[in-house]
Design an enzyme around this catalytic site. Structure first.
Site, PDB file in Angstrom:
ATOM      1  N   GLU A 199     -16.859 -14.022 -11.522  1.00 25.94           N
ATOM      2  CA  GLU A 199     -18.085 -14.351 -10.777  1.00 25.94           C
ATOM      3  C   GLU A 199     -17.698 -14.553  -9.319  1.00 25.94           C
ATOM      4  O   GLU A 199     -16.974 -15.494  -8.982  1.00 25.94           O
ATOM      5  CB  GLU A 199     -18.746 -15.621 -11.318  1.00 25.94           C
ATOM      6  CG  GLU A 199     -20.044 -15.909 -10.580  1.00 25.94           C
ATOM      7  CD  GLU A 199     -20.577 -17.313 -10.787  1.00 25.94           C
ATOM      8  OE1 GLU A 199     -21.801 -17.510 -10.627  1.00 25.94           O
ATOM      9  OE2 GLU A 199     -19.781 -18.227 -11.091  1.00 25.94           O
ATOM     10  N   ASP A 244     -15.786 -18.292 -14.074  1.00 27.77           N
ATOM     11  CA  ASP A 244     -16.778 -18.939 -13.234  1.00 27.77           C
ATOM     12  C   ASP A 244     -16.241 -19.134 -11.815  1.00 27.77           C
ATOM     13  O   ASP A 244     -15.075 -19.489 -11.623  1.00 27.77           O
ATOM     14  CB  ASP A 244     -17.134 -20.295 -13.872  1.00 27.77           C
ATOM     15  CG  ASP A 244     -18.286 -20.985 -13.196  1.00 27.77           C
ATOM     16  OD1 ASP A 244     -19.383 -20.403 -13.154  1.00 27.77           O
ATOM     17  OD2 ASP A 244     -18.097 -22.130 -12.720  1.00 27.77           O
ATOM     18  N   HIS A 276     -28.008 -16.323 -15.942  1.00 28.23           N
ATOM     19  CA  HIS A 276     -28.540 -17.669 -16.129  1.00 28.23           C
ATOM     20  C   HIS A 276     -28.798 -18.403 -14.817  1.00 28.23           C
ATOM     21  O   HIS A 276     -29.427 -19.467 -14.833  1.00 28.23           O
ATOM     22  CB  HIS A 276     -27.574 -18.481 -16.990  1.00 28.23           C
ATOM     23  CG  HIS A 276     -26.215 -18.620 -16.367  1.00 28.23           C
ATOM     24  ND1 HIS A 276     -25.357 -17.551 -16.215  1.00 28.23           N
ATOM     25  CD2 HIS A 276     -25.571 -19.689 -15.843  1.00 28.23           C
ATOM     26  CE1 HIS A 276     -24.251 -17.970 -15.621  1.00 28.23           C
ATOM     27  NE2 HIS A 276     -24.349 -19.253 -15.376  1.00 28.23           N
ATOM     28  N   ASP A 277     -28.302 -17.873 -13.707  1.00 29.75           N
ATOM     29  CA  ASP A 277     -28.494 -18.516 -12.408  1.00 29.75           C
ATOM     30  C   ASP A 277     -29.558 -17.849 -11.539  1.00 29.75           C
ATOM     31  O   ASP A 277     -29.885 -18.368 -10.470  1.00 29.75           O
ATOM     32  CB  ASP A 277     -27.178 -18.514 -11.618  1.00 29.75           C
ATOM     33  CG  ASP A 277     -26.153 -19.485 -12.171  1.00 29.75           C
ATOM     34  OD1 ASP A 277     -26.561 -20.510 -12.747  1.00 29.75           O
ATOM     35  OD2 ASP A 277     -24.946 -19.206 -12.042  1.00 29.75           O
TER      36      ASP A 277
END
Length: 541
Positions: free
Chosen positions: A268, A205, A330-331
């Protein structure tokens, strides 16, 4: 079927499928997905044709940001099950030749993590320097002008010790101090904990945010900012992101992974390509196996722009770098909502034929769309912090639509987020045996990709499109090739037909069309693409 050449690893040949665990399958009737639910659907994933599953966070958490606020890195949240459930999932997946990738959240913890509870207890606590604490500015305000991604200042005042702590996201998500060797050692041990349990890799992340400027200088204003843009974009992240020292940390993580067999790391990273490429590291000091490439998520959906971007990406890749592509997560809003159902089929063909590792998002294979969320059902803290701006992520996190039963086969009770109005028509059961469904298209694409190495590990060559006006303006074409086996991919981004000249490319046989109705047809001279159609053509030797 063409023989598979040797020399490429599973994460280069394979396709990754992101699962948002809260929304995939509920096994215990609480309205929230869990690990046993995922286990029960592994055969579906095998039948679909993917190679690895990436699980969004499943660790113990107060759920201020739905698991991205971790309170214990080495356990499972009871909502999702137990460590025994996780071990069983990994074992079941591996028996089916599926790899398991975990979300790793190293930039910040929950404010309920024991480390932070100690850190904030006093200025002389041994864990004080595990987080980023600073004295107030002379006027008593925040130490600098850094902004949170979720709105407002990135600094929170702590009255107990009279200092501010940094949180680039929610105030419940304090940032770890990765300049501290003790933090580095503890977090690398977390990686080893999961690798020892059989995890095949990590999606890391916000990798580019892990190190901040040692002098905590103010970020400059963003002259391009305008209302409607994300709140944190008012300033340029010159000092709060992508600092040179972050590459030492990523290389450290890579060395841990390289001490195990065939493990991998996806980072990410939302950065321009010229900066993104640095996260591959060097052959002597490698970093991320796959720095996420979000271009297809963020770009306008037109052939010319995407063709130019593919060319730029391919040109900038270092010789040791392996490409990757993604349509959603998911974002980000779902691809079918961004480009419409017809073009979502074209997008599927693009994703699964470009050179590099594709990552799919659960539900895209049945054409799931963003679901409007009534104000009283909003869950996302981002939407709650910045209401009315349209930044909420709940619409793309709604439950997987398995069948037409009362809760879409996801649960026996009302799910944690609303279901789509059309779930009784748009679901796995309805599409599984429907020859022209989105699911059938994805399955055929994945089958063809797996059987033809040219489409997974072959070279990429852009094709200058010749033909009518629509073809020149709206068709993206390229050739994938390995060991003399060539496939032409031609994608019509327009809602009207296009005629493409193949005189310089040669003749061939249509292996697959997004319309699923003309496989096996021979083409030579000209190729007639219908509105919103993509085709894969096996070119004659």
């Amino acid at each position: 079927m063409t023989k598979q050449p040797a020399g490429h690893l599973w994460w280069q040949r394979g396709v990754i499928y992101q699962i948002y665990p809260r929304s995939f399958q509920d096994s215990n009737g609480d309205g929230v997905g869990d690990l046993r639910g995922i286990r029960s659907r592994l055969d579906y994933l095998v039948d679909l044709g993917i190679d690895a599953i990436w699980l969004s966070p499943i660790f113990p958490s107060p759920m201020a940001d739905f698991g991205y606020d971790v309170a214990d890195y080495c356990d499972i949240h009871p909502l999702f099950g137990t460590l025994a459930d996780f071990d069983a999932l990994v074992a079941d997946a591996h028996r089916r030749n599926l790899k398991v990738i975990l979300d790793f959240v190293p930039n910040h913890t929950s404010d309920q993590h024991p480390w932070f509870i100690e850190s904030r207890s006093s200025r002389d606590n041994p864990k004080r320097d595990w987080y980023i604490w600073r004295d107030p500015a002379p006027d008593g305000g925040p130490p600098n002008n850094w902004l949170s991604y979720f709105g407002g200042s990135a600094w929170e005042y702590d009255a107990t010790t009279g200092q501010y702590y940094l949180h680039l996201f929610l105030k419940e998500q304090p940032d770890l101090n990765w300049r501290n060797p003790q933090v580095q050692a503890a977090m690398l041990d977390v990686m080893r904990f999961w690798l020892d349990r059989g995890v095949d890799g990590f999606r890391v992340d916000v990798m580019w945010l892990m190190i901040k400027d040692a002098q905590f200088r103010d970020n400059p204003p963003n002259p391009a900012w305008k209302p409607g843009m994300m709140p944190h974009m008012r300033i340029l992240e010159a000092w709060s992101a992508d600092q040179p020292e972050v590459h030492q940390i990523v290389a450290m993580m890579r060395r841990v992974l390289d001490s195990y067999d065939e493990r991998m790391m996806v980072g990410e990273i939302y950065l321009p390509y010229d900066r993104l490429m640095h996260y591959y590291g060097t052959p002597e000091s490698p970093e991320a196996h796959l720095p996420f490439n979000f271009a297809l998520v963020l770009l306008p959906w037109d052939a010319h722009t995407i063709a130019q971007t593919i060319a730029a990406y391919e040109a900038l890749l270092p010789p040791h770098g392996w490409p990757n592509w993604v349509l959603g997560n998911h974002d980000q809003p779902r691809i079918a909502s961004r480009v419409g159902e017809a073009q979502a089929r074209v997008a599927a063909m693009l994703l699964l034929t470009l050179r590099g590792t594709p990552t799919m998002y659960y539900g895209d294979e049945i054409g799931m769309r963003n679901v409007p969320i009534p104000p009283d059902r909003v869950q996302d803290p981002f939407e709650k912090n910045v209401p009315g701006e349209g930044h909420g992520r709940d619409p793309q996190r709604t439950p997987m639509q398995w069948d037409a039963s009362e809760y879409a086969g996801f649960s026996k009770v009302q799910p944690w987020l609303p279901l789509a109005d059309d779930y009784r028509q748009r679901n796995v059961a309805a599409q599984r045996n429907a020859p022209h469904s989105m699911l059938s298209l994805y399955r055929r694409l994945l089958t063809l990709r797996r059987s033809e190495p040219a489409l997974s590990i072959g070279s990429y060559q852009a094709i200058a499109v010749e033909g009518d006006d629509t073809a020149r303006q709206s068709v993206l074409a390229f050739v994938r090739e390995v060991n003399g086996c060539r496939f032409l991919v031609a994608l019509n981004f327009a809602s009207h037909p296009a005629r493409l000249s193949l005189t310089t490319i040669g003749e061939g046989t249509i292996a697959l069309s997004t319309h699923l109705d003309r496989g096996g047809s021979t083409v030579q001279g000209d190729l007639e693409l219908r509105a919103d159609e993509g085709v894969i053509i096996a070119l004659a030797p």
